[in-house]
Design a protein around this motif. Structure first.
Motif, PDB file in Angstrom:
ATOM      1  N   MET A 155      -6.241   3.533   3.165  1.00  0.00           N
ATOM      2  CA  MET A 155      -4.967   3.279   2.927  1.00  0.00           C
ATOM      3  C   MET A 155      -4.123   3.964   1.677  1.00  0.00           C
ATOM      4  O   MET A 155      -4.877   3.897   0.747  1.00  0.00           O
ATOM      5  CB  MET A 155      -4.348   1.689   2.635  1.00  0.00           C
ATOM      6  CG  MET A 155      -4.991   0.922   3.762  1.00  0.00           C
ATOM      7  SD  MET A 155      -6.793   0.607   3.105  1.00  0.00           S
ATOM      8  CE  MET A 155      -6.490  -0.029   1.664  1.00  0.00           C
TER       9      MET A 155
ATOM     10  N   ASP B 165       2.876  -0.308   2.056  1.00  0.00           N
ATOM     11  CA  ASP B 165       2.854  -1.059   3.414  1.00  0.00           C
ATOM     12  C   ASP B 165       1.230  -1.143   3.934  1.00  0.00           C
ATOM     13  O   ASP B 165       0.949  -2.050   4.338  1.00  0.00           O
ATOM     14  CB  ASP B 165       3.641  -0.622   4.142  1.00  0.00           C
ATOM     15  CG  ASP B 165       5.079  -0.802   3.725  1.00  0.00           C
ATOM     16  OD1 ASP B 165       5.449  -1.810   3.145  1.00  0.00           O
ATOM     17  OD2 ASP B 165       6.051   0.150   4.288  1.00  0.00           O
ATOM     18  N   GLU B 166       0.507  -0.133   3.570  1.00  0.00           N
ATOM     19  CA  GLU B 166      -0.687   0.122   4.156  1.00  0.00           C
ATOM     20  C   GLU B 166      -1.672  -0.893   3.608  1.00  0.00           C
ATOM     21  O   GLU B 166      -2.565  -1.594   3.883  1.00  0.00           O
ATOM     22  CB  GLU B 166      -1.389   1.394   4.317  1.00  0.00           C
ATOM     23  CG  GLU B 166      -0.587   2.268   5.282  1.00  0.00           C
ATOM     24  CD  GLU B 166      -0.984   3.641   5.107  1.00  0.00           C
ATOM     25  OE1 GLU B 166      -0.985   4.301   5.977  1.00  0.00           O
ATOM     26  OE2 GLU B 166      -1.315   4.036   3.996  1.00  0.00           O
TER      27      GLU B 166
END
Length: 67
Positions: free
Chosen positions: A61, A65-66
């Motif tokens: 990620m 957001d990840e």
């Protein structure tokens, strides 16, 4: 989270990253790149999230957001 940085203070960069993205928990500093080499990671940024039992839960990620 495992943190690897080149040419900067890895501890300070990790703390800054966690503060910006509101990440809480232990941050490991892989100064020798031994751990990321075992995972097959070849570049940064590349985040690895490890749970309390030492199990890798997410790899790769890069956006808040990840993470």
């Amino acid at each position: 989270m495992v943190n690897v940085w080149e040419h900067v203070d890895p501890r300070q960069e990790a703390l800054h990253f966690c503060k910006i993205h509101n990440i809480q928990g232990t941050v490991l500093i892989d100064e020798t790149s031994e751990y990321i080499t075992k995972l097959g990671i070849r570049g940064v940024p590349h985040n690895v999230v490890v749970d309390k039992k030492g199990i890798v839960r997410a790899v790769g990620m890069t956006t808040p957001d990840e993470v």
